[in-house]
Motif scaffolding. Structure first.
Motif, PDB file in Angstrom:
ATOM      1  N   ASN A   1      -7.928   9.481  -5.023  1.00 17.07           N
ATOM      2  CA  ASN A   1      -7.775  10.542  -4.028  1.00 17.07           C
ATOM      3  C   ASN A   1      -7.789  11.917  -4.717  1.00 17.07           C
ATOM      4  OD1 ASN A   1      -6.348  12.601  -2.398  1.00 17.07           O
ATOM      5  ND2 ASN A   1      -6.320  10.945  -0.910  1.00 17.07           N
TER       6      ASN A   1
ATOM      7  N   ASN B   1       2.350   1.659  -3.491  1.00 13.24           N
ATOM      8  CA  ASN B   1       1.335   2.179  -4.415  1.00 13.24           C
ATOM      9  C   ASN B   1       1.154   3.683  -4.227  1.00 13.24           C
ATOM     10  OD1 ASN B   1       0.404  -0.071  -5.921  1.00 13.24           O
ATOM     11  ND2 ASN B   1      -0.790  -0.800  -4.184  1.00 13.24           N
ATOM     12  N   ARG B   2       1.116   4.085  -2.965  1.00 11.33           N
ATOM     13  CA  ARG B   2       0.919   5.515  -2.682  1.00 11.33           C
ATOM     14  C   ARG B   2       2.126   6.332  -3.159  1.00 11.33           C
ATOM     15  NH1 ARG B   2      -0.597   5.064   2.828  1.00 11.33           N
ATOM     16  NH2 ARG B   2      -2.754   4.457   2.540  1.00 11.33           N
TER      17      ARG B   2
ATOM     18  N   GLU C   1       0.833  -1.205   0.000  1.00 17.17           N
ATOM     19  CA  GLU C   1       0.000   0.000   0.000  1.00 17.17           C
ATOM     20  C   GLU C   1       0.873   1.262   0.000  1.00 17.17           C
ATOM     21  OE1 GLU C   1      -2.946   0.040   3.062  1.00 17.17           O
ATOM     22  OE2 GLU C   1      -3.866   1.891   2.315  1.00 17.17           O
ATOM     23  N   ASP C   2       1.928   1.259   0.806  1.00 19.65           N
ATOM     24  CA  ASP C   2       2.822   2.433   0.827  1.00 19.65           C
ATOM     25  C   ASP C   2       3.495   2.628  -0.524  1.00 19.65           C
ATOM     26  OD1 ASP C   2       2.504   3.467   3.430  1.00 19.65           O
ATOM     27  OD2 ASP C   2       3.690   1.818   4.243  1.00 19.65           O
TER      28      ASP C   2
ATOM     29  N   SER D   1       1.753   9.373  -5.710  1.00 21.99           N
ATOM     30  CA  SER D   1       2.215  10.700  -5.270  1.00 21.99           C
ATOM     31  C   SER D   1       3.265  11.250  -6.223  1.00 21.99           C
ATOM     32  CB  SER D   1       2.849  10.617  -3.872  1.00 21.99           C
ATOM     33  OG  SER D   1       1.958  10.066  -2.941  1.00 21.99           O
TER      34      SER D   1
ATOM     35  N   TRP E   1      -3.009  13.036   1.680  1.00 14.54           N
ATOM     36  CA  TRP E   1      -3.564  11.674   1.752  1.00 14.54           C
ATOM     37  C   TRP E   1      -4.571  11.555   2.890  1.00 14.54           C
ATOM     38  CZ3 TRP E   1      -3.679   8.522  -2.090  1.00 14.54           C
ATOM     39  CH2 TRP E   1      -2.652   8.508  -3.038  1.00 14.54           C
TER      40      TRP E   1
ATOM     41  N   ILE F   1      -6.609   4.805  -3.532  1.00 16.63           N
ATOM     42  CA  ILE F   1      -5.372   5.515  -3.884  1.00 16.63           C
ATOM     43  C   ILE F   1      -5.544   6.243  -5.213  1.00 16.63           C
ATOM     44  CG2 ILE F   1      -2.953   5.150  -4.575  1.00 16.63           C
ATOM     45  CD1 ILE F   1      -2.865   2.973  -2.332  1.00 16.63           C
TER      46      ILE F   1
END
Ligand code: GLA
Length: 351
Positions: free
Chosen positions: A252, A219-220, A216-217, A224, A321, A249
């Protein structure tokens, strides 16, 4: 912003699969978030008829009807070809048929062409001429189509991409599904910012968010960084599958707003301390979108100094986020950032 079939489906594309992805783009809220193009990548092409006119293969019996379907949903229609005789997957390319193909695309209602180097062979002047030829053929149809150059970033394509009518150009060879490759490419975009702007963008390839191999991190981090880079946002995941985390994600809105900011400035790295990096994108309203990235293997604090961001001594900070105002800070802002993760903020000078 949109969706492309390649990383999710490769050559397993069909008319019904594309329609199902378009339906899901709408149903999942992706369209409402701004994703608009449905781009079929390689493997849709069939044979040319006796007059040399290209047709879809057995999986794409009626390209015009498919285009009409996408348009009826308020979406845009993208296709793929090559300046060479064959595409990368060995299908029919446009070499020697540029005007005929451009006319076919216009007749089908195509809005976007990815033009992939593949079997083309030639030095820089030959490449320039080949891409220009297709641009002119597209122009001649009178139908506006986004022209996406895919040539893997060879020969400083960013320096000549606009002159051949490119609206975006790949700056790199393909990504894969791993964070290592995605971060190497993404963080390697620094320095290319002066070549991007409204109507002509650097393209570090698609969003792999939701395609399986990233945390998940991670992907973020990709979402970003691509937003700070003002890069095209083309997702490729299977939208018919329920993937709550990936969709959150990709959808957002505060992060997307950074990507789509009207000033159209590509962000850049403003500070680095080993694996810790701070990237900044100036926004149209005078604020700064900032990514605090940790490429290391354990959580660490990352500090953004306001002097590096070009904001005053005192500034407000909002966590994008988390959609949360964090208050007023003096001189710097520090966040603890997880391994391979990011904290993304907007910093605005106090009046
Ligand atoms: C190349 C491109 C990819 C994809 C494939 C299709 O590798 O870089 O993005 O279009 O070809 O064959």
């Amino acid at each position: 912003m949109g969706w492309n079939s390649w990383y999710g489906f490769g050559c397993k594309v069909t008319d019904s699969l594309i329609r199902a992805q378009a339906d899901a783009l709408v149903a999942s809220g992706m369209k409402a978030a701004g994703y608009e193009y449905i781009n079929i990548d390689d493997c849709w092409q069939g044979q040319r008829d006796a007059r040399g006119v290209i047709h879809g293969n057995a999986n794409f019996p009626d390209m015009k009807a498919l285009g009409d379907y996408l348009h009826s949903k308020g979406l845009k229609f993208g296709v793929y070809s090559s300046p060479g005789p064959k595409t990368c997957a060995g299908y029919e390319g446009s070499f020697g048929h540029e005007e005929q193909d451009a006319e076919a695309y216009a007749a089908w209602g195509v809005d976007f062409l990815k033009y992939d180097y593949c079997s083309f062979k030639g030095d820089v002047p030959a490449q320039v001429a080949a891409y220009k030829k297709m641009h002119e053929a597209l122009e001649k149809t009178g139908r506006p189509m986004v022209f996406s150059l895919c040539q893997y970033g060879m020969d400083r394509v960013w320096a000549w991409g606009p002159a051949v009518g490119g609206n975006m150009w790949r700056t790199t060879d393909d990504l894969d599904y791993r964070y290592d490759r995605i971060s190497l490419v993404g963080f390697g975009q620094n320095g290319l910012e002066r070549f991007a702007g409204p109507g002509h963008w650097n393209d570090p390839d698609m969003l792999l968010v939701g395609l399986g191999k990233m945390s998940e991190d991670e992907n973020r981090t990709q979402m970003s960084l691509w937003s700070l880079l003002a890069a095209p946002l083309l997702a490729s995941l299977d939208l018919t599958q329920k993937n709550v985390q990936a969709l959150a994600i990709l959808k957002n809105l505060e992060v997307i707003a950074v990507n789509q900011d009207p000033a159209g400035v590509q962000g850049r790295r403003v500070a680095q301390e080993g694996p810790l990096e701070v990237w900044m994108k100036p926004l149209a309203d005078g604020g700064r979108a900032v990514g605090l990235f940790n490429r290391g293997e354990s959580a660490m604090p990352v500090t953004a100094f306001f002097r590096d961001l070009g904001v005053g001594e005192s500034a407000t900070v909002r966590d994008l986020w988390a959609s949360k105002d964090l208050g007023v800070f003096k001189a710097s802002y520090t966040a603890n950032v997880p391994k391979h993760g990011v904290v993304m903020i907007k910093v605005t000078s106090e009046k």
